[in-house]
Design an enzyme around this catalytic site. Structure first.
Site, PDB file in Angstrom:
ATOM      1  N   ASN A   1       1.616  55.255  56.452  1.00 12.09           N
ATOM      2  CA  ASN A   1       1.061  54.328  57.293  1.00 12.09           C
ATOM      3  C   ASN A   1      -0.193  54.928  58.251  1.00 12.09           C
ATOM      4  O   ASN A   1      -0.574  54.341  59.296  1.00 12.09           O
ATOM      5  CB  ASN A   1       1.900  53.676  58.093  1.00 12.09           C
ATOM      6  CG  ASN A   1       3.071  53.141  57.427  1.00 12.09           C
ATOM      7  OD1 ASN A   1       2.678  52.163  56.634  1.00 12.09           O
ATOM      8  ND2 ASN A   1       4.447  53.546  57.550  1.00 12.09           N
TER       9      ASN A   1
ATOM     10  N   GLU B   1       5.855  39.202  63.917  1.00 12.77           N
ATOM     11  CA  GLU B   1       5.034  40.491  63.893  1.00 12.77           C
ATOM     12  C   GLU B   1       3.533  39.971  63.895  1.00 12.77           C
ATOM     13  O   GLU B   1       3.149  38.610  63.449  1.00 12.77           O
ATOM     14  CB  GLU B   1       5.301  41.139  62.410  1.00 12.77           C
ATOM     15  CG  GLU B   1       6.720  41.868  62.535  1.00 12.77           C
ATOM     16  CD  GLU B   1       7.225  42.363  61.196  1.00 12.77           C
ATOM     17  OE1 GLU B   1       6.273  42.891  60.523  1.00 12.77           O
ATOM     18  OE2 GLU B   1       8.236  42.568  60.947  1.00 12.77           O
TER      19      GLU B   1
ATOM     20  N   SER C   1       4.870  43.979  57.655  1.00 12.78           N
ATOM     21  CA  SER C   1       4.745  45.429  56.996  1.00 12.78           C
ATOM     22  C   SER C   1       5.100  45.453  55.417  1.00 12.78           C
ATOM     23  O   SER C   1       4.374  46.358  55.013  1.00 12.78           O
ATOM     24  CB  SER C   1       6.252  46.111  57.682  1.00 12.78           C
ATOM     25  OG  SER C   1       7.347  45.486  57.263  1.00 12.78           O
TER      26      SER C   1
ATOM     27  N   LYS D   1       2.176  54.975  63.207  1.00 11.16           N
ATOM     28  CA  LYS D   1       1.307  54.289  62.050  1.00 11.16           C
ATOM     29  C   LYS D   1      -0.068  54.539  62.326  1.00 11.16           C
ATOM     30  O   LYS D   1      -0.552  55.903  61.985  1.00 11.16           O
ATOM     31  CB  LYS D   1       1.861  52.968  61.939  1.00 11.16           C
ATOM     32  CG  LYS D   1       3.320  52.857  61.846  1.00 11.16           C
ATOM     33  CD  LYS D   1       3.676  51.619  61.221  1.00 11.16           C
ATOM     34  CE  LYS D   1       5.554  51.406  61.408  1.00 11.16           C
ATOM     35  NZ  LYS D   1       6.129  52.100  60.709  1.00 11.16           N
TER      36      LYS D   1
HETATM   37  C1  LIG Z   1       7.008  45.944  61.925  1.00 10.97           C
HETATM   38  C2  LIG Z   1       7.628  47.126  62.273  1.00 10.97           C
HETATM   39  N1  LIG Z   1       8.235  47.310  63.154  1.00 10.97           N
HETATM   40  C3  LIG Z   1       8.814  48.480  63.558  1.00 10.97           C
HETATM   41  C4  LIG Z   1       8.895  49.684  62.696  1.00 10.97           C
HETATM   42  C5  LIG Z   1       9.769  50.865  63.026  1.00 10.97           C
HETATM   43  O1  LIG Z   1       8.804  52.005  63.508  1.00 10.97           O
HETATM   44  P1  LIG Z   1       9.194  53.334  63.553  1.00 10.97           P
HETATM   45  O2  LIG Z   1       8.625  53.975  62.235  1.00 10.97           O
HETATM   46  O3  LIG Z   1       8.032  54.031  64.732  1.00 10.97           O
HETATM   47  O4  LIG Z   1      10.536  53.283  63.820  1.00 10.97           O
HETATM   48  C6  LIG Z   1       8.203  49.594  61.209  1.00 10.97           C
HETATM   49  C7  LIG Z   1       8.589  50.870  60.398  1.00 10.97           C
HETATM   50  O5  LIG Z   1       8.469  50.496  59.340  1.00 10.97           O
HETATM   51  C8  LIG Z   1       7.702  48.201  61.183  1.00 10.97           C
HETATM   52  O6  LIG Z   1       7.082  48.282  60.001  1.00 10.97           O
END
Ligand SMILES: Cc1ncc(COP(=O)(O)O)c(C=O)c1O
Length: 381
Positions: free
Chosen positions: A40, A170, A174, A233
């Site tokens: 990412n 969101e 993702s 990311k």
């Molecule tokens: C939409 C979304 N939120 C939160 C996270 C979690 O973030 P982190 O990788 O910092 O734990 C991810 C990770 O894949 C994600 O895709």
């Protein structure tokens, strides 16, 4: 080891193996030269000289660890500067750095909603949000993905509530790389008075004239009540943050979120690298325009080659292949052809929507796209 436990573990792992769903760790070598279409680091900032130098300088100044939870001595001037910088950049008065995006989401959604509240969440919100929601004790209703008509209908259907209504979305999903209409969400929020929690994890750096995210890009700047973002990311570091207009949100997390209170805080070097990344990102509008063009070019190229992918300009392109064994077959062949790709299968995505989740990054040339498409065609023929 207890025999009954071993038996249980073996059984559940065998079940996963049988349906091509068993996950296995593969250690990546630093010298791996395959084209990375999986991580990412969309803007390449994890290796940006200014970002790396800031991290190294902080390592020398503060050492390798924060060495304590934040309420003890883990919270440093760098964390404070970072939370203030992130909040100002994205239009919020208050920010709090968290260790990971996962813990930020589980802390916000596990801690703020209570029994008697209602959470309306997009069907595809991230596992970390669901983890929090399930722990909260609030009632959950899920609306069809990005379907704001369905959300509006639910808002009309719900009788007046003593509790609070939360809406959870969101900004860039993702595993699908698509987005809801944030302006419409903002206007629904005004009309119905719910608390809107928005995860901008995959939009930060990529969208907006200063790269602050999709709220900025869609003309809904700072419209959500609470934003969760990650530093791991587009910002090329590690860690995460929560932003809010109300100081009480930050204060509640500091007081009640176990994820914040009882864990060694993010290393100062990660916070310093993220701080440098924010400054870099603000000035990368030309690179953002190139990246959006790259996203269009990859989507167009894949569609021309006969692979159905959604249109858009986000960094994530889902190449949906269906069954898990087919997805694995593609992933194995693409890896052998020199591409680092991940096979995403249930339960991460819905059943029979196994996919290669392509994530784009700076520096992918048209020649890479052509050779990727040739490799794909090689598998499908
Ligand atoms: C939409 C979304 N939120 C939160 C996270 C979690 O973030 P982190 O990788 O910092 O734990 C991810 C990770 O894949 C994600 O895709």
């Amino acid at each position: 080891m207890n025999a009954a436990l071993l038996q249980r573990l073996r059984q559940s792992l065998a079940q996963r193996e049988g349906s091509s769903l068993r996950r296995k760790l593969a250690a990546r070598a630093s010298a791996d030269t395959r084209v990375n279409l999986a991580d990412n680091d969309y803007l390449g900032l994890s290796r940006d000289p200014a970002v790396v130098a800031a991290g190294v300088a902080a390592l020398h100044e503060w050492g390798a660890s924060s060495s304590a939870s934040p309420l003890v001595t883990g919270y440093t001037e760098i964390h404070q500067k970072l939370e203030q910088t992130l909040a100002a950049w994205q239009g919020y008065a208050h920010g709090l750095v968290m260790n990971t995006g996962f813990s930020a989401n589980s802390a916000v959604l596990g801690g703020l909603p209570k029994k008697g509240d209602l959470i309306l969440a997009d069907r595809l919100v991230h596992a970390s949000m669901l983890d929090g929601i399930m722990a909260s004790g609030a009632r959950l209703r899920r609306f069809a993905h990005n379907d704001l008509d369905a959300l509006e209908l639910m808002l009309h259907e719900e009788p007046a509530l003593d509790g609070v209504i939360f809406v959870v979305t969101e900004s860039v999903y993702s595993m699908d790389g698509d987005s809801p209409d944030l302006k419409r969400l903002a206007s629904l929020r005004k009309r119905f008075g719910f608390c809107w929690v928005l995860d901008e994890a995959h939009a930060t750096g990529w969208f907006g004239s200063t790269g602050s995210g999709l709220q900025e890009a869609q003309g809904a700047f700072a419209a959500a009540d609470i934003v969760v973002g990650t530093l791991g990311k587009g910002l090329g570091s590690q860690g995460a943050y929560v932003l809010s207009h109300a100081p009480e949100v930050r204060d509640a997390l500091i007081n009640f979120a176990g994820e914040f209170v009882y864990s060694t805080y993010l290393a100062p070097s990660c916070a310093a690298a993220a701080l440098a990344a924010v400054e870099r990102v603000k000035g990368m509008s030309a690179e953002r325009a190139e990246l959006h063009a790259l996203s269009h070019a990859w989507r167009d190229g894949l569609v021309e080659a006969g692979f159905a992918v959604p249109s858009g300009d986000s960094p994530i392109i889902p190449l949906i292949l269906g069954d898990s064994d087919v997805t694995l077959k593609y992933a194995t062949a693409l890896r052998a052809a020199g591409f680092m790709v991940s096979a995403i299968r249930p339960p991460t995505v819905p059943v029979r929507t196994g996919r290669i989740r392509l994530s784009l990054r700076r520096g992918l040339s048209p020649a890479v796209l052509s050779s990727f498409i040739s490799a794909l065609k090689g598998v499908s023929s």
